[in-house]
Design a protein around this motif. Structure first.
Motif, PDB file in Angstrom:
ATOM      1  N   GLU A 267       0.844  -1.197   0.000  1.00  0.00           N
ATOM      2  CA  GLU A 267       0.000   0.000   0.000  1.00  0.00           C
ATOM      3  C   GLU A 267       0.881   1.250   0.000  1.00  0.00           C
ATOM      4  OE1 GLU A 267      -3.054  -0.526  -0.519  1.00  0.00           O
ATOM      5  OE2 GLU A 267      -3.154  -2.650   0.008  1.00  0.00           O
ATOM      6  N   ARG A 268       2.021   1.188   0.663  1.00  0.00           N
ATOM      7  CA  ARG A 268       2.971   2.304   0.612  1.00  0.00           C
ATOM      8  C   ARG A 268       3.453   2.514  -0.826  1.00  0.00           C
ATOM      9  NH1 ARG A 268       7.395   1.447   5.324  1.00  0.00           N
ATOM     10  NH2 ARG A 268       8.015   3.512   4.584  1.00  0.00           N
ATOM     11  N   VAL A 269       3.648   1.414  -1.532  1.00  0.00           N
ATOM     12  CA  VAL A 269       4.028   1.476  -2.948  1.00  0.00           C
ATOM     13  C   VAL A 269       2.962   2.235  -3.746  1.00  0.00           C
ATOM     14  CG1 VAL A 269       4.240   0.015  -5.009  1.00  0.00           C
ATOM     15  CG2 VAL A 269       5.499  -0.578  -2.935  1.00  0.00           C
ATOM     16  N   LYS A 270       1.691   1.922  -3.482  1.00  0.00           N
ATOM     17  CA  LYS A 270       0.596   2.603  -4.192  1.00  0.00           C
ATOM     18  C   LYS A 270       0.582   4.096  -3.894  1.00  0.00           C
ATOM     19  CE  LYS A 270      -2.643  -1.320  -4.233  1.00  0.00           C
ATOM     20  NZ  LYS A 270      -3.977  -1.757  -3.780  1.00  0.00           N
ATOM     21  N   PHE A 271       0.765   4.449  -2.631  1.00  0.00           N
ATOM     22  CA  PHE A 271       0.750   5.868  -2.279  1.00  0.00           C
ATOM     23  C   PHE A 271       1.886   6.619  -2.975  1.00  0.00           C
ATOM     24  CE2 PHE A 271      -1.888   4.633   1.483  1.00  0.00           C
ATOM     25  CZ  PHE A 271      -2.946   5.507   1.240  1.00  0.00           C
ATOM     26  N   LEU A 272       3.031   5.986  -3.131  1.00  0.00           N
ATOM     27  CA  LEU A 272       4.124   6.624  -3.879  1.00  0.00           C
ATOM     28  C   LEU A 272       3.709   6.889  -5.320  1.00  0.00           C
ATOM     29  CD1 LEU A 272       7.427   4.849  -2.757  1.00  0.00           C
ATOM     30  CD2 LEU A 272       6.902   7.282  -2.595  1.00  0.00           C
ATOM     31  N   ALA A 273       3.016   5.931  -5.924  1.00  0.00           N
ATOM     32  CA  ALA A 273       2.535   6.119  -7.298  1.00  0.00           C
ATOM     33  C   ALA A 273       1.509   7.238  -7.363  1.00  0.00           C
ATOM     34  CB  ALA A 273       1.937   4.812  -7.819  1.00  0.00           C
ATOM     35  N   ILE A 274       0.633   7.329  -6.352  1.00  0.00           N
ATOM     36  CA  ILE A 274      -0.401   8.375  -6.341  1.00  0.00           C
ATOM     37  C   ILE A 274       0.241   9.752  -6.238  1.00  0.00           C
ATOM     38  CG2 ILE A 274      -2.339   9.317  -5.018  1.00  0.00           C
ATOM     39  CD1 ILE A 274      -3.008   6.360  -4.259  1.00  0.00           C
ATOM     40  N   VAL A 275       1.294   9.881  -5.422  1.00  0.00           N
ATOM     41  CA  VAL A 275       2.004  11.165  -5.335  1.00  0.00           C
ATOM     42  C   VAL A 275       2.456  11.610  -6.723  1.00  0.00           C
ATOM     43  CG1 VAL A 275       4.085  12.322  -4.454  1.00  0.00           C
ATOM     44  CG2 VAL A 275       2.755  10.835  -2.943  1.00  0.00           C
ATOM     45  N   SER A 276       3.009  10.671  -7.496  1.00  0.00           N
ATOM     46  CA  SER A 276       3.483  11.003  -8.849  1.00  0.00           C
ATOM     47  C   SER A 276       2.344  11.386  -9.782  1.00  0.00           C
ATOM     48  CB  SER A 276       4.261   9.820  -9.437  1.00  0.00           C
ATOM     49  OG  SER A 276       5.516   9.688  -8.819  1.00  0.00           O
ATOM     50  N   SER A 277       1.268  10.607  -9.797  1.00  0.00           N
ATOM     51  CA  SER A 277       0.167  10.910 -10.713  1.00  0.00           C
ATOM     52  C   SER A 277      -0.518  12.221 -10.325  1.00  0.00           C
ATOM     53  CB  SER A 277      -0.840   9.754 -10.758  1.00  0.00           C
ATOM     54  OG  SER A 277      -1.392   9.507  -9.487  1.00  0.00           O
ATOM     55  N   ASN A 278      -0.647  12.476  -9.014  1.00  0.00           N
ATOM     56  CA  ASN A 278      -1.197  13.756  -8.563  1.00  0.00           C
ATOM     57  C   ASN A 278      -0.353  14.922  -9.071  1.00  0.00           C
ATOM     58  OD1 ASN A 278      -3.245  12.519  -7.136  1.00  0.00           O
ATOM     59  ND2 ASN A 278      -2.341  12.844  -5.118  1.00  0.00           N
ATOM     60  N   LEU A 279       0.962  14.773  -8.928  1.00  0.00           N
ATOM     61  CA  LEU A 279       1.870  15.854  -9.324  1.00  0.00           C
ATOM     62  C   LEU A 279       1.848  16.077 -10.832  1.00  0.00           C
ATOM     63  CD1 LEU A 279       3.748  17.876  -8.045  1.00  0.00           C
ATOM     64  CD2 LEU A 279       5.617  16.228  -8.236  1.00  0.00           C
ATOM     65  N   ASP A 280       1.716  14.996 -11.589  1.00  0.00           N
ATOM     66  CA  ASP A 280       1.604  15.131 -13.047  1.00  0.00           C
ATOM     67  C   ASP A 280       0.417  16.021 -13.418  1.00  0.00           C
ATOM     68  OD1 ASP A 280       3.798  13.550 -13.540  1.00  0.00           O
ATOM     69  OD2 ASP A 280       2.652  11.768 -14.118  1.00  0.00           O
ATOM     70  N   GLU A 281      -0.742  15.748 -12.816  1.00  0.00           N
ATOM     71  CA  GLU A 281      -1.936  16.532 -13.141  1.00  0.00           C
ATOM     72  C   GLU A 281      -1.789  17.972 -12.670  1.00  0.00           C
ATOM     73  OE1 GLU A 281      -6.789  16.569 -12.442  1.00  0.00           O
ATOM     74  OE2 GLU A 281      -5.659  14.722 -12.098  1.00  0.00           O
ATOM     75  N   PHE A 282      -1.240  18.158 -11.493  1.00  0.00           N
ATOM     76  CA  PHE A 282      -1.036  19.504 -10.952  1.00  0.00           C
ATOM     77  C   PHE A 282      -0.157  20.336 -11.880  1.00  0.00           C
ATOM     78  CE2 PHE A 282       1.494  22.369  -8.167  1.00  0.00           C
ATOM     79  CZ  PHE A 282       0.467  23.157  -7.669  1.00  0.00           C
ATOM     80  N   MET A 283       0.931  19.737 -12.349  1.00  0.00           N
ATOM     81  CA  MET A 283       1.841  20.460 -13.232  1.00  0.00           C
ATOM     82  C   MET A 283       1.195  20.758 -14.582  1.00  0.00           C
ATOM     83  SD  MET A 283       4.871  21.159 -12.014  1.00  0.00           S
ATOM     84  CE  MET A 283       5.662  20.907 -10.430  1.00  0.00           C
ATOM     85  N   SER A 284       0.475  19.786 -15.114  1.00  0.00           N
ATOM     86  CA  SER A 284      -0.069  19.953 -16.468  1.00  0.00           C
ATOM     87  C   SER A 284      -1.293  20.857 -16.505  1.00  0.00           C
ATOM     88  CB  SER A 284      -0.403  18.589 -17.082  1.00  0.00           C
ATOM     89  OG  SER A 284      -1.391  17.927 -16.334  1.00  0.00           O
ATOM     90  N   VAL A 285      -1.872  21.150 -15.334  1.00  0.00           N
ATOM     91  CA  VAL A 285      -3.056  22.009 -15.313  1.00  0.00           C
ATOM     92  C   VAL A 285      -2.783  23.296 -14.531  1.00  0.00           C
ATOM     93  CG1 VAL A 285      -5.489  22.184 -14.634  1.00  0.00           C
ATOM     94  CG2 VAL A 285      -4.596  20.033 -15.561  1.00  0.00           C
ATOM     95  N   ARG A 286      -2.477  23.189 -13.252  1.00  0.00           N
ATOM     96  CA  ARG A 286      -2.330  24.386 -12.421  1.00  0.00           C
ATOM     97  C   ARG A 286      -1.064  25.173 -12.765  1.00  0.00           C
ATOM     98  NH1 ARG A 286      -6.577  26.426 -10.594  1.00  0.00           N
ATOM     99  NH2 ARG A 286      -5.236  27.634  -9.184  1.00  0.00           N
ATOM    100  N   VAL A 287       0.075  24.492 -12.808  1.00  0.00           N
ATOM    101  CA  VAL A 287       1.319  25.202 -13.127  1.00  0.00           C
ATOM    102  C   VAL A 287       1.294  25.690 -14.572  1.00  0.00           C
ATOM    103  CG1 VAL A 287       3.829  24.974 -13.334  1.00  0.00           C
ATOM    104  CG2 VAL A 287       2.654  23.997 -11.359  1.00  0.00           C
ATOM    105  N   ALA A 288       0.706  24.895 -15.457  1.00  0.00           N
ATOM    106  CA  ALA A 288       0.569  25.319 -16.853  1.00  0.00           C
ATOM    107  C   ALA A 288      -0.231  26.619 -16.940  1.00  0.00           C
ATOM    108  CB  ALA A 288      -0.109  24.226 -17.670  1.00  0.00           C
ATOM    109  N   GLY A 289      -1.286  26.721 -16.153  1.00  0.00           N
ATOM    110  CA  GLY A 289      -2.090  27.940 -16.151  1.00  0.00           C
ATOM    111  C   GLY A 289      -1.308  29.145 -15.672  1.00  0.00           C
ATOM    112  N   LEU A 290      -0.483  28.953 -14.635  1.00  0.00           N
ATOM    113  CA  LEU A 290       0.347  30.046 -14.134  1.00  0.00           C
ATOM    114  C   LEU A 290       1.367  30.490 -15.185  1.00  0.00           C
ATOM    115  CD1 LEU A 290       0.962  28.824 -10.468  1.00  0.00           C
ATOM    116  CD2 LEU A 290      -0.364  30.829 -11.161  1.00  0.00           C
TER     117      LEU A 290
END
Length: 710
Positions: free
Chosen positions: A55-78
């Protein structure tokens, strides 16, 4: 006498940043910085030794996928705002340029911590017999097997792409991993400028490859795809000598820019934009630590990125960890215990959903109660000869949805089936286009919502002929009609045949699909027309009760709170003496515990096994309690740019269940974290018996059964 020293350039920059920080509003927390703190909480779950290893492995993957979306949408907008010369401060006091600096600083620190955790987790996996190895550490038999795999499976799909005067830099796909290769020609001077090429790591092959087991070993060994490619890179460049091979990955602006007013066919317009997304402007460059300076310079020049470059001490894009954790055979002791969602007790022994709902409302709490009840309700409606019409909103559906198949079957059998499909559901656009086309072919009326608005409400209306009258049956929920996410997200759904709710449901669909003036809702509150005003009214009503000495309290459970007006309304209620308890999983722009402003407000976040997704709103109302479920968070987009729905829970027993769900979350002292006035979160520690809300929630279904039996 001392002579004053002129500050150097670095000190001037630091003083300027300090001045900017002092000017930042103390009244509000910034949305994007608050989101980063949420992703830190996800990372903390990967770091928690009490979390099962896979489950710790999964949470590490979620951190990455969350950050991908954040960068491609929120940071892209900035970045778009900066490019356009926009310098106005947001309501939290940040300019786009100032905010992006803070984001990069905090994100760099988080990524560094993430990969530190990755190394710890992989060490622990090795102890458990799950080993990620390098080619040089394989024995002879294993090397032969991996060589054969490379030549038979990998090599045929690889395409080396040289970059020189005659061959411009090729298109680099969003979120794909590539190898940057520097080479010299055999016989050339090693000091000459190297040749530069890139090779895509095939995204249609598994990132990790199973290695044959060693003799007398039970360990499962894996090697990364790019590790094999790097070892065999010479096979792609005969006559040249590779001097450097390092991975890189680009994140591009992935937000859709649609001209809905001018689009003759919204389906075609979105399909065009999805193709454009592949070459949206770069917003982040990830490179493997130790990359050759020449290769890094080539990449940064091509993508015009310098400040948003991340050097990664480990494999790029560890979202593959999710698939690994889900597909590994065995190792059950390294996972959370399986749960068996209960079928709602109200429907357990009944053949006919409609007979049950004529007598009472039914509330279902996912994933503790199975989503099968929702699917069965729609299947039942599709095959019932007395059902005349089914109307439904679809925001995100699963890959093999029985709901979609049932709607198609209902249309084919002559029922009136209307489906509002949201084509602009971010990153699910392609799947929703496919559903829309399939439903249209089967005879459903498919509607794509209103121009400029996403349809985010989750509602189904079934119209049934019963004796000499028509009766409406409604399901309204906080989560999507998706059986896959219903196993992973906490949500609530209400089944009812209440005539007032049924009339509002009909009016809502008429507004979405036809020309109707805004409805005078009897029970619903609907965005963007009146939901925000209704919430203001409910919050102000609590303030009046508090000022006049009557019971006044607000409990609100949601994913995000970022609308300034909603924050201000809560501040005003707090100042009036209303006790406010907020349960907010993600972004929160409200700063709690500030004397004279928000001392009556607490904010907690729960990050645990399941994604907290339900939106539940409680208003004490002087002792005459009102409880609502909703599709809407208190964000500007939900309140002003989406069709959202808030529905009251009217049945007294179901209202008690909703209050119990809120209380379970408020009592969590294991996975809950409290937001401090400085914007940081701290674990809730007390002397009480450990109480983990997601484990305790399972007991609510038992409580529900006892209540119904009594």
């Amino acid at each position: 006498m001392s002579i004053a020293r002129e500050p150097d350039l670095k000190e001037v920059k630091e003083l300027k940043e300090l001045k900017e920080l002092k000017e930042i509003s103390t009244k509000y927390l910034n949305r994007d910085l608050s989101w980063i703190e949420f992703n830190w909480r996800v990372l903390e779950e990967a770091q928690d030794p009490s979390t099962p290893l896979l489950e710790r492995v999964k949470f590490l993957a979620i951190v990455s996928s969350n950050l991908d979306e954040f960068m491609s949408v929120r940071v892209a907008g900035l970045k778009d705002q900066i490019k356009a010369g926009y310098t106005k401060k947001d309501f939290t006091g940040y300019t786009p340029a100032g905010l992006i600096k803070r984001i990069m600083k905090r994100t760099n620190k988080m990524v560094s911590e993430q990969y530190k955790t990755y190394r710890e987790v992989t060490r622990l996996l090795t102890r458990e017999g799950i080993v990620f190895t390098e080619y040089e550490d394989l024995n002879t038999t294993q090397k032969k097997a991996m060589d054969a795999y490379y030549h038979d499976i990998i090599f045929p799909v690889l395409t080396p792409m040289a970059v020189d005067q005659s061959r411009p830099f090729p298109l680099v796909h969003n979120h794909s991993v590539y190898l940057a290769v520097l080479l010299i020609r055999e016989g050339d001077d090693p000091d000459d400028e190297p040749y530069f090429a890139i090779v895509q790591v095939p995204s249609n092959l598994s990132r990790y490859i199973s290695v044959p087991t060693r003799p007398n070993s039970k360990k499962q060994e894996f090697i990364l795809l790019e590790e094999l490619m790097e070892h065999h890179i010479q096979s792609l460049f005969s006559g040249y000598i590779p001097i450097s091979v390092h991975g890189f990955r680009v994140t591009r602006n992935a937000d859709l820019t649609l001209n809905e007013e001018g689009a003759e066919d919204l389906l075609e317009e979105i399909e065009k934009e999805l193709r454009r997304r592949r070459w949206g402007s770069p917003v982040r460059l990830e490179v493997q630590e130790g990359i050759h300076p020449y290769a890094l310079a080539q990449l940064q020049e091509e993508f015009e990125i310098e400040e948003q470059t991340f050097e990664i001490d480990g494999p790029l894009d560890i979202t593959y960890f999710m698939k690994l954790a889900n597909t590994l055979n065995g190792f059950e002791s390294l996972r959370y215990p399986r749960i068996n969602p209960k079928y709602p007790v109200e429907f357990e022994d009944e053949v006919d959903f409609f007979d049950v709902l004529k007598q009472k409302d039914v509330l279902v709490h996912h994933p503790y109660e199975t989503f099968d009840a929702v699917t069965d309700f729609i299947v039942h409606a599709a095959y019932d000869p007395k059902v005349l019409a089914i109307k439904m909103t679809l925001y995100r559906a699963s890959g093999n949805s029985l709901i979609i198949q049932s709607l198609a079957r209902a249309a084919e059998s002559g029922k009136q089936v209307t489906v509002v499909v949201e084509l602009k559901a971010r990153f699910d656009e392609e799947r929703n286009i496919a559903w829309a086309r399939m439903l249209e072919k089967s005879g459903c009326h498919v509607v794509y919502g209103l121009v400029g608005l996403k349809t985010h409400a989750k509602i189904t209306l079934v119209v049934r002929q019963e004796e000499h009258t028509l009766r409406r049956y409604v399901h309204v929920g906080t989560g999507n009609y998706n059986d896959n996410t219903a196993r992973l997200y906490t949500d609530v759904g209400l089944f009812t045949s209440n005539s007032v709710i049924g009339e509002d449901a009909s009016a809502l669909f008429n507004e979405i699909t036809g020309y109707s003036a805004p409805h005078d809702w009897q029970s619903f509150a609907v965005a963007p027309t009146d939901l925000k005003d209704k919430l203001f009214e409910l919050i102000e009503r609590e303030a009046v009760h508090a000022r006049e000495g009557r019971p006044a309290k607000i409990i609100a459970k949601m994913n995000s709170l970022s609308n300034q007006e909603m924050v201000d309304a809560l501040y005003a209620a707090s100042q009036a003496g209303v006790k406010i308890e907020l349960i907010i999983r993600g972004v929160c722009c409200l700063r709690p515990g500030v004397p004279g402003l928000s001392e009556n407000i607490t904010v907690r976040s729960i990050v645990d096994r399941f994604l907290e997704h339900s939106r539940i709103y409680y208003f004490e109302n002087g002792g005459s309690i009102d409880v609502y479920l909703s599709s809407a968070d208190w964000m500007t987009r939900n309140l002003t740019r989406r069709i959202e729905l808030m529905c009251p829970v009217l049945d007294p027993q179901m209202k008690k269940m909703m209050i119990s769900i809120l209380n379970v979350s408020l009592n969590d002292n294991v996975k809950a974290r409290e937001l401090m006035s400085n914007g940081m979160y701290t674990s809730i520690k007390n002397e009480l018996t450990p109480y983990r809300s997601q484990f305790e929630a399972m007991k609510i279904t038992s409580w529900k059964k006892l209540q119904l039996e009594s």
